[in-house]
Design an enzyme around this catalytic site. Structure first.
Site, PDB file in Angstrom:
ATOM      1  N   CYS A 292     -10.698  14.643  13.518  1.00 10.18           N
ATOM      2  CA  CYS A 292     -12.153  14.444  13.480  1.00 10.18           C
ATOM      3  C   CYS A 292     -12.824  14.559  14.844  1.00 10.18           C
ATOM      4  CB  CYS A 292     -12.461  13.074  12.883  1.00 10.18           C
ATOM      5  SG  CYS A 292     -11.884  12.925  11.190  1.00 10.18           S
TER       6      CYS A 292
HETATM    7  N1  NAD Z   1      -7.880  12.330   8.425  1.00  6.14           N
HETATM    8  C1  NAD Z   1      -8.942  11.593   8.657  1.00  6.14           C
HETATM    9  O1  NAD Z   1      -8.831  10.512   9.210  1.00  6.14           O
HETATM   10  C2  NAD Z   1     -10.332  12.046   8.218  1.00  6.14           C
HETATM   11  C3  NAD Z   1     -11.383  11.106   8.278  1.00  6.14           C
HETATM   12  C4  NAD Z   1     -12.653  11.505   7.849  1.00  6.14           C
HETATM   13  C5  NAD Z   1     -12.859  12.795   7.399  1.00  6.14           C
HETATM   14  N2  NAD Z   1     -11.838  13.700   7.373  1.00  6.14           N
HETATM   15  C6  NAD Z   1     -12.121  15.041   6.882  1.00  6.14           C
HETATM   16  O2  NAD Z   1     -11.539  15.172   5.579  1.00  6.14           O
HETATM   17  C7  NAD Z   1     -11.104  16.526   5.372  1.00  6.14           C
HETATM   18  C8  NAD Z   1      -9.639  16.525   4.995  1.00  6.14           C
HETATM   19  O3  NAD Z   1      -8.889  16.003   6.060  1.00  6.14           O
HETATM   20  P1  NAD Z   1      -7.401  15.479   5.891  1.00  6.14           P
HETATM   21  O4  NAD Z   1      -7.114  14.710   7.127  1.00  6.14           O
HETATM   22  O5  NAD Z   1      -7.190  14.833   4.592  1.00  6.14           O
HETATM   23  O6  NAD Z   1      -6.606  16.878   5.910  1.00  6.14           O
HETATM   24  P2  NAD Z   1      -5.071  17.105   5.516  1.00  6.14           P
HETATM   25  O7  NAD Z   1      -4.660  18.331   6.216  1.00  6.14           O
HETATM   26  O8  NAD Z   1      -4.293  15.851   5.700  1.00  6.14           O
HETATM   27  O9  NAD Z   1      -5.103  17.366   3.953  1.00  6.14           O
HETATM   28  C9  NAD Z   1      -5.712  18.457   3.369  1.00  6.14           C
HETATM   29  C10 NAD Z   1      -4.934  18.843   2.145  1.00  6.14           C
HETATM   30  O10 NAD Z   1      -5.631  19.920   1.513  1.00  6.14           O
HETATM   31  C11 NAD Z   1      -4.670  20.835   1.012  1.00  6.14           C
HETATM   32  N3  NAD Z   1      -5.334  22.120   0.799  1.00  6.14           N
HETATM   33  C12 NAD Z   1      -5.675  23.068   1.705  1.00  6.14           C
HETATM   34  N4  NAD Z   1      -6.290  24.087   1.094  1.00  6.14           N
HETATM   35  C13 NAD Z   1      -6.359  23.785  -0.221  1.00  6.14           C
HETATM   36  C14 NAD Z   1      -6.866  24.438  -1.350  1.00  6.14           C
HETATM   37  N5  NAD Z   1      -7.476  25.617  -1.260  1.00  6.14           N
HETATM   38  N6  NAD Z   1      -6.727  23.841  -2.545  1.00  6.14           N
HETATM   39  C15 NAD Z   1      -6.098  22.644  -2.667  1.00  6.14           C
HETATM   40  N7  NAD Z   1      -5.608  21.964  -1.613  1.00  6.14           N
HETATM   41  C16 NAD Z   1      -5.728  22.537  -0.416  1.00  6.14           C
HETATM   42  C17 NAD Z   1      -3.583  20.841   2.061  1.00  6.14           C
HETATM   43  O11 NAD Z   1      -2.361  21.317   1.548  1.00  6.14           O
HETATM   44  C18 NAD Z   1      -3.524  19.351   2.425  1.00  6.14           C
HETATM   45  O12 NAD Z   1      -2.607  18.652   1.617  1.00  6.14           O
HETATM   46  C19 NAD Z   1     -11.407  17.265   6.670  1.00  6.14           C
HETATM   47  O13 NAD Z   1     -12.637  17.900   6.551  1.00  6.14           O
HETATM   48  C20 NAD Z   1     -11.509  16.151   7.688  1.00  6.14           C
HETATM   49  O14 NAD Z   1     -12.349  16.500   8.765  1.00  6.14           O
HETATM   50  C21 NAD Z   1     -10.570  13.344   7.769  1.00  6.14           C
END
Ligand code: NAD
Length: 454
Positions: A292
């Site tokens: 983030c």
């Molecule tokens: N990790 C955090 O602490 C956090 C906090 C707030 C917001 N976010 C936001 O949330 C979003 C997700 O982050 P995250 O940390 O969970 O990412 P992550 O990489 O942990 O998880 C994303 C998941 O999406 C899957 N994926 C990718 N493309 C896909 C598709 N086309 N169809 C289905 N699944 C698919 C991946 O395989 C993965 O399992 C981002 O935009 C991030 O900025 C993250």
């Protein structure tokens, strides 16, 4: 109740969805079972919703199908309990048509040139579109710049075979679906606030979408905060992260000045924190990490250029924060110099590679940059981190290292504390090491001439 709503001649499709949510009969799909999506899916199952998780990573789907977990902070008993309440995971998007609501939590990284990479959102929308049906609610949670929901997500979804459109005015008609943006506020490793107590911001494309999305999230969060539309919700998330990024840069810069002036920045922050109003503490460190704070601000600065606008605070904060791993390496070289040694040829142990304490997330971790910089200077580098048995390669690193046990610390010329995991016994680490470079103030209260705080 759902039946009685359905039986009413005048019932609209949003009445039906609202009733299904209330009765926990709504089927919810969560797309992207990562750090955000999987905990979210489990929260819904705790409220007796039947959840289907979608992920393109077949390995994750298979692990979940076996009732196992791939995240340290989610025990497999949680997955098994969710399965008993109807949770399942799939990589087959055809199941989307059975869902009443679909929540998208896919990654939003930066490209090599520090530009937004929206390919994950685009591909997800392309995969959902063939299976859309009228009256469904689609919510985007991935962090992104204002305009993404309306300019990217909706146009792709609207290329569906049934010719369904996003509802823009009033209630949805028979050939429309609902769309909203609701940012995620997950703070991994922070146990001080219960997930339920984190208010959820919701911005629908029309008031009915805001209402339905708020209703959905009210079942797992104590408070929802409706805003005027997706762009306001998208911008809210960016403001929160830019606020952190800029303030961390400020203390990082002041730390450099304090070091020159012989003042302890940590003591100063602690003293300033006693002010009961107008001050919120932020802490210096070896650089930013996670999915983030190092990334999201650049989504806005990129978007701002389209408006001939330069977001100078973001650029400056980025410059200062990016310089921090370099500062750690030069401080290590200076500390070794103080013992008549050079970085070139030194044996260095990195403590903690996760981007922050007590979590199993490596993304954008400053430790990765520090290891690469140390190697470039000719140091032999090992690491210890209870959360990572192995560090392979990622988008920006190619390390292939295995975890080293926390023994024989006197064999290293220097131990660098990069991540202050709670499990570490800092007294012992200081006692047994020849030189300790502490980037987190983890050794506070320990007095020893061979500790260098930087
Ligand atoms: N990790 C955090 O602490 C956090 C906090 C707030 C917001 N976010 C936001 O949330 C979003 C997700 O982050 P995250 O940390 O969970 O990412 P992550 O990489 O942990 O998880 C994303 C998941 O999406 C899957 N994926 C990718 N493309 C896909 C598709 N086309 N169809 C289905 N699944 C698919 C991946 O395989 C993965 O399992 C981002 O935009 C991030 O900025 C993250």
């Amino acid at each position: 109740m759902v039946m009685s709503v359905l039986e009413k001649q005048s019932a609209t499709i949003d009445d039906v969805l609202a009733a299904k949510i209330e009765q926990r009969e709504a089927r919810i799909g969560v797309v992207g079972l990562g750090y955000v999506g999987l905990p979210l899916a489990l929260l819904f199952t705790e409220q007796s919703f039947r959840i289907t998780g979608f992920d393109v990573d077949q390995k994750k789907v298979d692990v979940l199908a076996k009732g196992k977990s791939y995240m340290v902070r989610i025990p497999e008993t949680d997955i098994q309990a969710a399965q008993e309440r109807g949770f399942s995971a799939t990589s087959d998007y055809a199941c989307v048509s059975a869902m009443d609501a679909v929540i998208i939590c896919v990654p939003t990284p930066l490209t090599e040139h520090h530009e937004p990479d929206l390919s994950f959102i685009r591909r997800t929308a392309e995969a959902i579109a063939p299976h859309l049906r009228s009256g469904q609610l689609i919510v985007l949670e991935s962090t992104t710049y204002p305009g993404t929901t309306e300019e990217l997500l909706i146009p792709v979804l609207e290329k569906n075979p049934l010719g369904l459109k996003a509802a823009r005015n009033g209630r949805a008609s028979d050939n429309e679906f609902y769309v909203a943006f609701s940012p995620e506020r997950e703070d991994p490793g922070n146990d001080s606030v219960a997930r339920r107590d984190i208010p959820k911001v919701v911005g629908g494309l029309n008031p009915a979408a805001t209402e339905l999305a708020s209703k959905l999230y009210s079942s797992i969060f104590n408070r929802t905060v409706p805003v005027s539309g997706p762009a306001a919700a998208e911008m809210t998330k960016l403001l929160e992260n830019i606020y952190r990024c800029v303030n961390i840069a400020l203390v990082n810069e002041l730390k450099l000045l304090c070091m020159r002036m012989g003042i302890d920045i940590w003591e100063v922050i602690e003293a300033a924190s006693t002010k009961p109003f107008g001050f919120h503490p932020f802490y210096p460190g070896p650089g930013l990490g996670g999915h983030c704070i190092p990334i999201d601000p650049f989504y806005l600065s990129w978007r701002a250029k389209e408006y001939d606008f330069h977001t100078r605070f973001i650029e400056l904060a980025g410059e200062i924060n990016l310089a921090m791993p370099y500062h750690v390496v030069s401080s290590t070289a200076a500390a070794l110099n103080g013992q008549r040694k050079t970085l070139n040829g030194a044996k260095v142990l990195i403590l903690g590679v996760a981007y922050k304490k007590d979590i199993d997330d490596l993304r954008e971790s400053p430790a990765l940059t520090i290891i690469e910089l140390l190697r470039k200077e000719g140091a032999t580098v090992r690491y210890n981190d209870p959360y990572f048995a192995y560090v392979g390669h990622g988008r920006k690193y190619d390390l292939h290292m295995t975890n080293t046990p926390l023994t024989d610390l006197d064999l290293y010329d220097c131990v660098i504390i990069v991540t202050d995991h709670s499990d570490y016994d800092y007294e012992r680490i200081v006692r047994e090491s020849r030189l300790v470079v502490d980037t987190r103030n983890a050794t506070r209260g320990i007095r020893a001439a061979h500790i260098v705080r930087c």
